[in-house]
Design a protein around this motif. Structure first.
Motif, short mmCIF file in Angstrom:
data_model
loop_
_atom_site.label_atom_id
_atom_site.label_comp_id
_atom_site.label_asym_id
_atom_site.label_seq_id
_atom_site.Cartn_x
_atom_site.Cartn_y
_atom_site.Cartn_z
N LEU A 351 0.80 -1.13 0.04
CA LEU A 351 0.07 0.03 0.01
C LEU A 351 1.00 1.04 -0.18
O LEU A 351 1.53 1.40 1.01
N GLU A 352 0.74 1.90 -0.91
CA GLU A 352 1.79 3.10 -1.02
C GLU A 352 1.30 4.37 -0.36
O GLU A 352 0.29 4.46 -0.13
N PRO A 353 2.38 4.96 0.37
CA PRO A 353 2.01 6.15 1.15
C PRO A 353 0.85 7.23 0.56
O PRO A 353 0.26 7.69 1.02
N GLU A 354 1.28 7.23 -0.77
CA GLU A 354 0.37 8.41 -1.73
C GLU A 354 -1.09 7.82 -1.47
O GLU A 354 -2.06 8.73 -1.29
N LEU A 355 -1.48 6.59 -1.68
CA LEU A 355 -2.72 5.91 -1.48
C LEU A 355 -3.23 6.36 -0.16
O LEU A 355 -4.36 6.62 -0.04
N ILE A 356 -2.42 6.05 0.81
CA ILE A 356 -2.97 6.10 2.04
C ILE A 356 -3.48 7.64 2.50
O ILE A 356 -4.70 7.89 3.06
N ASP A 357 -2.58 8.63 1.95
CA ASP A 357 -2.63 9.73 2.25
C ASP A 357 -4.01 10.20 1.47
O ASP A 357 -4.97 11.23 1.90
N LYS A 358 -4.17 9.84 0.22
CA LYS A 358 -5.21 10.30 -0.31
C LYS A 358 -6.52 9.64 0.30
O LYS A 358 -7.58 10.58 0.63
N LEU A 359 -6.44 8.46 0.73
CA LEU A 359 -7.69 8.00 1.39
C LEU A 359 -8.13 8.70 2.84
O LEU A 359 -9.20 8.85 2.95
N ARG A 360 -6.78 8.83 3.32
CA ARG A 360 -7.02 9.62 4.94
C ARG A 360 -7.83 11.12 4.32
O ARG A 360 -8.60 11.51 5.22
N ALA A 361 -7.15 11.77 3.42
CA ALA A 361 -8.11 12.87 3.22
C ALA A 361 -9.30 13.00 2.69
O ALA A 361 -10.29 13.68 3.00
N LYS A 362 -9.83 11.76 1.93
CA LYS A 362 -11.05 11.60 1.53
C LYS A 362 -11.85 11.26 2.50
O LYS A 362 -13.05 11.73 2.31
#
Length: 552
Positions: A351-362
């Motif tokens: 799970l890439e950090p960019e995906l995690i950051d995107k989901l956290r923001a979403k």
């Protein structure tokens, strides 16, 4: 029934989780009180007793009986599960949030004891504390958090969710969901620890021995590893039987960690290039690691079932062959020498950090917050006011029909959430604000009168300030605009007078202003509306008097 309930609870509480014991003990601290089993509602299961058919059973009296009926739907031998049978040793486990413990730890056992038909009483209740979301709390009503459909939309496999939620299960104290931790646990524990060990072990077997599991000649180091693994298996069985799913998962990861350490220490890729003895040791290391993969597939089945199905295909083994003896939990030889495995494949993805950051923001904030960020149209104040009025009426009816808080509290929570949503709306200025400069005093007076009428009606229907305060704010804003317009009008009248108005002009202005005042007083008792006009009238009369003195 109270003495029987207390006696029974004292014999079984040792098998309950700490939250379940604490909640039940709090109920038994004082004498138990009678509870109504019926409700005056339109929905529910009718009471089949003459004179009471207009009532329905209280849901938490009725629902647990469904545990028996659903078993009867599953098998005709349901009584072997729910009544003592010499051929079967049945233990009843129940999992729930601590809010539902009173119904399963007091009420339903009282029902079973009361009917006295020898039905099975619960042996273990495993209740959890609360799971929080990031820095706050989950809230279904406000849409704070990530829920089932949200999890599905992320594209993250269900087994990753299952693994992570089990690893943070609030078994003894509150815990918190964290997007960062989700990504970290996936990448470190599932991918690098568990997935890496399984894939390396089976890949070595496939590439070096053409997928055929070699025979083993165990050394002292191997027996040492097996002893350590057996200790983890025994602990796993013990914790699972006590409902400690989070702790059980920790023992599974320990087995995987031991396997990784053993492979690194044995270095079979080096041994297989050495002497004949070294090749035997290398083959034994790979075979033993393959046995550990089969063991892990067994231990992980309750946590990540889809992944274990894929792993069984890679092991080329049936589910029935992967078992643990709870009376003697230990590593067994799941894969006999000569067994051919399937094709090894990676089990997990990073799970890439960019995906995690995107989901956290979403999924940050509430649903209404996310709607604003996404440019979606949120509910208007009028729509929310209507929803609040309807929900408030629903709550009042429920409260008048029952004193049971567990029935009406969820509806109260919805009402509070709607009120909070209304109060969080940005303050809306009345439409006249946008054209205040061109509005006449008459237009503003009309708007003030209409808004005042709206406020009075709202205040007469509810005492809830959250509902009518936004309308009061609009009214005050309109009044402020009216005052400004009247001041300008007064200044204009003064300018006319100072520029040499005749007595006739002033008398005409006074007559018109007097008529205006009379109409305003007839339409409203609100002094704040007509007093400025009265002041203008008095000022005009004063100017006329001064002019008449000067003319003399």
């Amino acid at each position: 029934l109270e003495p029987s309930i207390r006696t029974w609870f004292n014999t079984v509480e040792g098998g309950w989780s700490p939250p379940a014991r604490a909640v039940t003990r709090s109920w038994l601290r004082d004498s138990l009180r009678a509870r109504a089993l019926t409700r005056d509602l339109k929905w529910g299961v009718p009471v089949p007793v003459p004179g009471y058919t207009n009532k329905v059973f209280y849901v938490w009296f009725d629902a647990p009986i469904g545990y028996l009926s659903i078993t009867q739907c599953f098998t005709q031998n349901y009584e072997k599960w729910w009544k003592k049978d010499k051929d079967y040793d049945v233990k009843l486990y129940q999992f729930m949030a601590k809010d539902n413990v009173p119904f399963h730890g007091i009420m339903f056992p009282a029902t079973i004891i009361g009917v006295n038909e020898g039905l099975t009483l619960v042996d273990h209740i495993f209740a959890t504390e609360y799971l929080n979301y990031e820095e706050g709390k989950f809230s279904k009503s406000r849409g704070v958090g990530v829920f089932g459909t949200d999890a599905q939309e992320t594209g993250i496999p269900a087994d990753v969710w299952r693994f992570y939620l089990a690893s943070i299960r609030p078994e003894t104290s509150d815990s918190s969901f964290s997007w960062t931790e989700l990504g970290t646990r996936n990448n470190s524990e599932l991918l690098n620890n568990l997935g890496n060990f399984c894939h390396r072990s089976l890949s070595f077997c496939a590439s070096t021995f053409k997928g055929v599991v070699p025979d083993m000649t165990l050394t002292d180091a191997d027996y040492e590893l097996i002893a350590l693994v057996n200790r983890e298996i025994a602990a796993y069985v013990s914790t699972i039987e006590r409902g400690r799913l989070r702790e059980g998962l920790r023992h599974v990861l320990s087995v995987s960690r031991l396997g990784n350490q053993h492979m690194q220490a044995a270095q079979p890729w080096v041994l297989l290039k050495g002497s004949d003895d070294d090749k035997v040791k290398g083959a034994t290391a790979i075979a033993l690691c393959c046995q550990l993969v089969a063991l892990l597939c067994t231990l992980l089945a309750p946590y990540v079932p889809a992944t274990c199905r894929r792993l069984r295909e890679q092991l080329n083994i049936h589910e029935e062959a992967l078992r643990i003896n709870p009376q003697k939990p230990s590593l067994v030889r799941y894969l006999p020498a000569g067994h051919t495995i399937g094709k090894p494949e990676p089990l997990f993805a990073k799970l890439e950090p960019e995906l995690i950051d995107k989901l956290r923001a979403k999924y940050a904030g509430s649903q209404s917050d996310r709607a604003k960020q996404n440019g979606e149209v949120a509910q208007t104040a009028a729509e929310l006011e209507a929803a609040i009025a309807a929900q408030g009426e629903k709550v009042r009816k429920l409260k008048s029909s029952t004193t049971d808080k567990s029935i009406w509290q969820p509806e109260v929570d919805k009402l509070l959430a709607l009120k909070k949503q209304l109060s969080s709306l940005p303050a809306q200025q009345p439409a006249v604000n946008n054209k205040a400069s061109s509005d006449s005093v008459a237009d503003l007076e009309k708007a003030v009168a209409e808004q005042g009428d709206k406020v009075r009606k709202l205040k007469s229907t509810t005492k809830d300030k959250v509902v009518w305060q936004p309308e009061v704010d609009k009214l005050l804003s309109l009044k402020k605009q009216l005052t400004e317009a009247q001041t300008k009008q007064k200044s204009s009248a003064a300018n006319v007078a100072s520029s040499g108005s005749s007595a006739a002009d002033l008398e005409k202005a006074i007559a018109e202003q007097g008529d205006k005042v009379r109409k305003l007083k007839a339409s409203t008792k609100d002094k704040t509306i007509w007093q400025p006009e009265v002041n203008t009238l008095l000022d005009l009369k004063k100017q006329l008097a001064a002019l008449q003195v000067n003319n003399k």
